[in-house]
Design a protein around this motif. Structure first.
Motif, PDB file in Angstrom:
ATOM      1  N   ASP A 270       1.032  -0.981  -0.053  1.00  8.72           N
ATOM      2  CA  ASP A 270       0.058  -0.013  -0.291  1.00  8.72           C
ATOM      3  C   ASP A 270       0.645   1.731  -0.143  1.00  8.72           C
ATOM      4  O   ASP A 270       0.837   2.645  -0.747  1.00  8.72           O
ATOM      5  N   LEU A 271       1.682   1.116   1.047  1.00 14.58           N
ATOM      6  CA  LEU A 271       2.636   2.529   0.994  1.00 14.58           C
ATOM      7  C   LEU A 271       3.136   2.434  -1.093  1.00 14.58           C
ATOM      8  O   LEU A 271       3.281   3.851  -1.211  1.00 14.58           O
ATOM      9  N   LEU A 272       3.437   1.464  -1.012  1.00 13.51           N
ATOM     10  CA  LEU A 272       4.788   2.116  -2.564  1.00 13.51           C
ATOM     11  C   LEU A 272       3.202   1.886  -3.533  1.00 13.51           C
ATOM     12  O   LEU A 272       3.562   2.715  -4.035  1.00 13.51           O
ATOM     13  N   GLY A 273       2.663   1.173  -3.545  1.00 11.43           N
ATOM     14  CA  GLY A 273       1.447   1.218  -4.358  1.00 11.43           C
ATOM     15  C   GLY A 273       1.419   3.859  -4.289  1.00 11.43           C
ATOM     16  O   GLY A 273       0.803   3.272  -5.690  1.00 11.43           O
ATOM     17  N   ARG A 274       0.245   3.961  -3.890  1.00 10.13           N
ATOM     18  CA  ARG A 274       0.409   4.763  -3.447  1.00 10.13           C
ATOM     19  C   ARG A 274       1.055   6.071  -3.290  1.00 10.13           C
ATOM     20  O   ARG A 274       0.723   6.720  -4.755  1.00 10.13           O
ATOM     21  N   LEU A 275       2.118   5.666  -3.533  1.00 15.81           N
ATOM     22  CA  LEU A 275       3.255   6.806  -3.836  1.00 15.81           C
ATOM     23  C   LEU A 275       3.632   7.143  -5.915  1.00 15.81           C
ATOM     24  O   LEU A 275       3.961   6.956  -5.829  1.00 15.81           O
ATOM     25  N   ALA A 276       3.307   5.144  -6.201  1.00 16.33           N
ATOM     26  CA  ALA A 276       4.016   4.796  -7.452  1.00 16.33           C
ATOM     27  C   ALA A 276       3.005   5.607  -7.574  1.00 16.33           C
ATOM     28  O   ALA A 276       2.995   6.058  -9.202  1.00 16.33           O
ATOM     29  N   GLU A 277       1.230   5.444  -7.700  1.00 18.72           N
ATOM     30  CA  GLU A 277       0.262   6.195  -8.756  1.00 18.72           C
ATOM     31  C   GLU A 277       0.270   8.030  -8.026  1.00 18.72           C
ATOM     32  O   GLU A 277       0.102   8.042  -9.120  1.00 18.72           O
ATOM     33  N   GLN A 278       0.700   7.770  -7.751  1.00 15.83           N
ATOM     34  CA  GLN A 278       1.340   9.568  -7.412  1.00 15.83           C
ATOM     35  C   GLN A 278       2.052  10.280  -8.105  1.00 15.83           C
ATOM     36  O   GLN A 278       1.850  10.773  -8.606  1.00 15.83           O
ATOM     37  N   ASP A 279       2.809   8.792  -8.666  1.00 17.78           N
ATOM     38  CA  ASP A 279       4.238   9.790  -9.525  1.00 17.78           C
ATOM     39  C   ASP A 279       4.130   9.449 -10.588  1.00 17.78           C
ATOM     40  O   ASP A 279       4.977   9.034 -11.593  1.00 17.78           O
ATOM     41  N   GLY A 280       3.000   8.775 -10.955  1.00 20.96           N
ATOM     42  CA  GLY A 280       2.971   8.031 -12.475  1.00 20.96           C
ATOM     43  C   GLY A 280       3.806   6.987 -13.174  1.00 20.96           C
ATOM     44  O   GLY A 280       4.189   6.810 -14.045  1.00 20.96           O
ATOM     45  N   ILE A 281       4.453   6.558 -12.505  1.00 22.74           N
ATOM     46  CA  ILE A 281       5.101   4.927 -12.950  1.00 22.74           C
ATOM     47  C   ILE A 281       4.363   3.911 -12.444  1.00 22.74           C
ATOM     48  O   ILE A 281       3.364   3.476 -11.315  1.00 22.74           O
TER      49      ILE A 281
END
Length: 320
Positions: A270-281
């Motif tokens: 969850d921590l990494l998934g939201r980060l990646a979603e926010q930054d578009g990767i």
């Protein structure tokens, strides 16, 4: 003729998907900043083959691709490279054999050492990005450099670890926060040390459960560093309010230190998934097993690459 001449990467006309890559190797795009501030790439000459290539070589028995990539840079060039983002792999057949060789590559910034000629490499030359393609003997090496050039050379690295094996929750008589590593977990914690150091790990942060702290203890002992406790990265702290943990992770990104964070299985995706979603990767497929590592690369505070090392420290999962 070199073993690599005339062959192309996985999926090319010489590639047979029925043959599994059974020879493993690793290497790096070794780079430095010139006095003018431009990026220069190291190209090595191998007298055995009469070619110019990126530094690389086969894995020793029991060695991980991460460690092999760092070792081959050091052995072939005399230079110490700090690994950064993963650049992918090339796969090609070995002439005269039904075998495939797979070579995994990382970006690696020079952080020390000095070149000296050796039995494998007799010359090393540095070239700016706009000239290096013409100096490389093989299309596969040029492909790897193209991947390297798509993002800034210098990125900040954050290493996100899921704690090592700690047995089953139901078999521990005591508070779950005090459940320790089991024998396999202790082995995994030790194995993490050289692999994390290959990326320049220098500071350590851990969720408060004992198994997270114990996963980081061998690295802390090697570095002579303290483990900073971060309850936000525990399952309990994260479940209470995920937003502060996400913000804390971004705040731990540094261009002066490579920080390691140890967390738990219900937090990492969850921590990494939201980060990646926010930054578009996009994120590679990964099981996030105990003792595995995410290598996160940032430009400023923006995530630009996320690479997964399975608990064996293999990069198979990156391309799953």
């Amino acid at each position: 003729m070199s073993e690599e001449a005339g062959f192309e990467q996985e999926g090319g006309p010489f590639w047979d998907p029925r043959i599994t890559a059974n020879i493993r190797a690793a290497g790096a795009v070794l780079w430095r900043a010139s006095a003018r501030g431009t990026v220069e790439i190291a190209v090595v000459h191998r007298p055995k083959y009469g070619d110019w290539s990126l530094p690389k070589g086969k894995l020793d028995p029991g060695e991980t691709p991460v460690l092999a990539g760092a070792r081959e840079v050091r052995e072939e060039t005399g230079l110490q490279g700090r690994l950064g983002r993963y650049l992918g792999h090339v796969t090609y057949p070995i002439p005269g054999h039904r075998k495939l060789k797979r070579v995994d590559y990382w970006a690696a910034e020079v952080v020390g050492g000095q070149f000296s000629a050796n039995a494998e490499v007799d010359m090393l030359s540095w070239y700016p990005l706009d000239r290096v393609m013409d100096q490389l003997s093989y299309p596969m090496d040029r492909q790897v450099v193209r991947v390297f050039s798509r993002l800034p050379a210098r990125t900040s690295t954050l290493l996100l670890v899921r704690h090592a094996s700690a047995g089953r929750r139901g078999r521990f008589n005591g508070p779950d926060e005090q459940r320790p590593l089991d024998r396999e977990g202790k082995r995994q914690a030790q194995a993490l040390v050289p692999n994390l150091l290959a990326f320049g790990a220098s500071e350590i942060y851990s969720a408060d459960p004992l198994r997270c702290v114990q996963t980081m203890q061998p690295l802390a002992e090697q570095l002579g560093a303290e483990i900073a406790i971060e309850p936000l990265f525990s399952e309990q702290g994260f479940a209470a309010d995920p937003a502060p943990a996400r913000e804390r992770l971004r705040n731990l990104v540094s261009d002066k230190a490579v920080r390691v964070i140890c967390s738990q299985g219900k937090v990492v995706p969850d921590l990494l998934g939201r980060l990646a979603e926010q930054d578009g990767i996009g994120l590679p497929s990964a099981r996030n097993r105990k003792g595995s590592v995410w290598v996160l690369s940032f430009v400023g505070r923006r995530l630009v690459a996320a690479d997964h090392l399975d608990r064996s420290l293999s990069v198979q999962a990156v391309n799953a």
